[in-house]
Design a protein around this motif. Structure first.
Motif, PDB file in Angstrom:
ATOM      1  N   ALA A  20       0.826  -1.205   0.000  1.00  0.00           N
ATOM      2  CA  ALA A  20       0.000   0.000   0.000  1.00  0.00           C
ATOM      3  C   ALA A  20       0.858   1.252   0.000  1.00  0.00           C
ATOM      4  O   ALA A  20       0.546   2.238  -0.666  1.00  0.00           O
ATOM      5  N   ALA A  21       1.960   1.217   0.751  1.00  0.00           N
ATOM      6  CA  ALA A  21       2.852   2.377   0.819  1.00  0.00           C
ATOM      7  C   ALA A  21       3.486   2.649  -0.535  1.00  0.00           C
ATOM      8  O   ALA A  21       3.612   3.800  -0.961  1.00  0.00           O
ATOM      9  N   ALA A  22       3.895   1.595  -1.219  1.00  0.00           N
ATOM     10  CA  ALA A  22       4.547   1.755  -2.519  1.00  0.00           C
ATOM     11  C   ALA A  22       3.573   2.253  -3.575  1.00  0.00           C
ATOM     12  O   ALA A  22       3.967   2.933  -4.525  1.00  0.00           O
ATOM     13  N   ALA A  23       2.291   1.931  -3.416  1.00  0.00           N
ATOM     14  CA  ALA A  23       1.300   2.284  -4.426  1.00  0.00           C
ATOM     15  C   ALA A  23       0.725   3.677  -4.225  1.00  0.00           C
ATOM     16  O   ALA A  23       0.055   4.200  -5.120  1.00  0.00           O
ATOM     17  N   ASP A  24       0.937   4.281  -3.064  1.00  0.00           N
ATOM     18  CA  ASP A  24       0.336   5.575  -2.772  1.00  0.00           C
ATOM     19  C   ASP A  24       1.225   6.689  -3.308  1.00  0.00           C
ATOM     20  O   ASP A  24       2.161   7.137  -2.662  1.00  0.00           O
ATOM     21  N   ALA A  25       0.906   7.158  -4.514  1.00  0.00           N
ATOM     22  CA  ALA A  25       1.738   8.146  -5.183  1.00  0.00           C
ATOM     23  C   ALA A  25       1.622   9.529  -4.579  1.00  0.00           C
ATOM     24  O   ALA A  25       2.427  10.407  -4.891  1.00  0.00           O
ATOM     25  N   TYR A  26       0.628   9.761  -3.737  1.00  0.00           N
ATOM     26  CA  TYR A  26       0.456  11.084  -3.149  1.00  0.00           C
ATOM     27  C   TYR A  26       1.596  11.434  -2.197  1.00  0.00           C
ATOM     28  O   TYR A  26       1.906  12.598  -2.011  1.00  0.00           O
TER      29      TYR A  26
END
Length: 314
Positions: A20-26
């Motif tokens: 989830a951390a890697a996917a959160d581009a914000y």
């Protein structure tokens, strides 16, 4: 490594959290201050003072016959880091878990939501370290970055001046950081559009990749992450974590401190096996499982000459 007889580290939930951390581009905090694993919670390190008068000084290197070689007097500074334990927990009531079991895994969803809160906190700390004249020098842009000045904002001049300033210190310039509001103003500014497309460029949309290519700065990071600044019970008031006061230009590196770069997110591996640790334990008095996501870090600036700030004068 931290151990608690009642807490069980959950690798499968940690994997969900890391994904989830890697996917959160914000969130860009870990791209600006990359994670660095440390076996010690606190520590000291020595760094060379990187002022131009020392590392780039012109020295006499010729040696007269039978004479000594020239010598330099290098200056070192002592600095330190100290990791802090942070985390959040949430109760998963047995009745709620049973009710939602047919729809989704409450453990996974709760882990991701807790991670979001932890990442917001980390992002706020990184932004505070980067967007401050306490760590980096600042020069105001040639024109204030306001709607009224869209025709005269000279971002190309400002960014080229900032890049030259950092490069003259012997530093690589590979990253620029700004918030969404400033980026949108730059995209609509007349001089920037002319710089990229010419006066007949039409309505082409300026992108992060275009900025990076135009100025030879490969990493253009836009701070889109927000948090709710309202008090509990009040109407949500989202604000950007990265404010619109500055644009940061500089050098970002990972690995050991000796590699230079602006700084690191130091992770104490003696208490946290990874940047984010997910654990569960049982609370019978609440008839609930408890999910905990935590980290043990220090967001540390390693080299202040490695970057500079452009003041937007907003």
């Amino acid at each position: 490594m931290y151990r608690n007889s009642d807490a069980v580290i959950r690798p499968e939930l940690s994997a969900v959290v890391e994904e989830a951390a890697a996917a959160d581009a914000y969130f860009i905090g870990l791209k600006v201050l990359p994670a660095y694993n440390s076996a010690r919670k606190t520590g000291e390190f020595m760094k060379i003072t990187k002022s131009a008068s020392e590392t780039l000084k012109k020295n006499v290197t010729e040696r007269a016959q039978k004479g000594p070689y020239g010598r330099v007097d290098r200056t070192y500074e002592k600095d330190n880091f100290g990791c802090v334990d942070r985390g959040l927990e949430e109760l998963l009531d047995d009745s709620v878990t049973a009710e939602l079991a047919d729809f989704f895994s409450t453990e996974q969803v709760t882990s991701k939501l807790l991670l979001r809160s932890i990442m917001i906190d980390h992002e706020i700390r990184v932004a505070a370290e980067i967007f401050t004249t306490g760590n980096f020098d600042a020069t105001n842009g040639s024109v204030a970055y306001t709607e009224a000045n869209l025709a005269t904002i000279n971002f190309p001049l400002d960014i080229q001046s900032a890049k030259k300033l950092v490069m003259k210190r012997g530093e690589l310039v590979n990253t620029m950081v700004m918030n969404r509001d400033i980026f949108d103003i730059i995209r609509r500014s007349t001089l920037m559009a002319n710089f990229l497309f010419g006066s007949l460029g039409g309505g082409q949309q300026i992108t992060e990749a275009m900025l990076g290519k135009a100025f030879g700065i490969p990493n253009v990071l836009i701070g889109d992450a927000t948090y709710d600044s309202s008090k509990k019970g009040q109407t949500a008031a989202p604000v950007y974590i990265w404010n619109n006061d500055y644009i940061w230009v500089g050098n970002v590196q990972g690995g050991d401190f000796s590699a230079g770069g602006a700084g690191r997110t130091v992770v104490w591996t003696g208490d946290a096996s990874s940047l984010f640790v997910t654990e569960t334990y049982r609370s019978e008095q609440n008839r609930s499982d408890v999910i905990r996501v935590r980290q043990h870090t220090d967001e540390k600036i390693v080299s202040t000459p490695s970057g500079t700030l452009i003041g937007t004068q907003i």
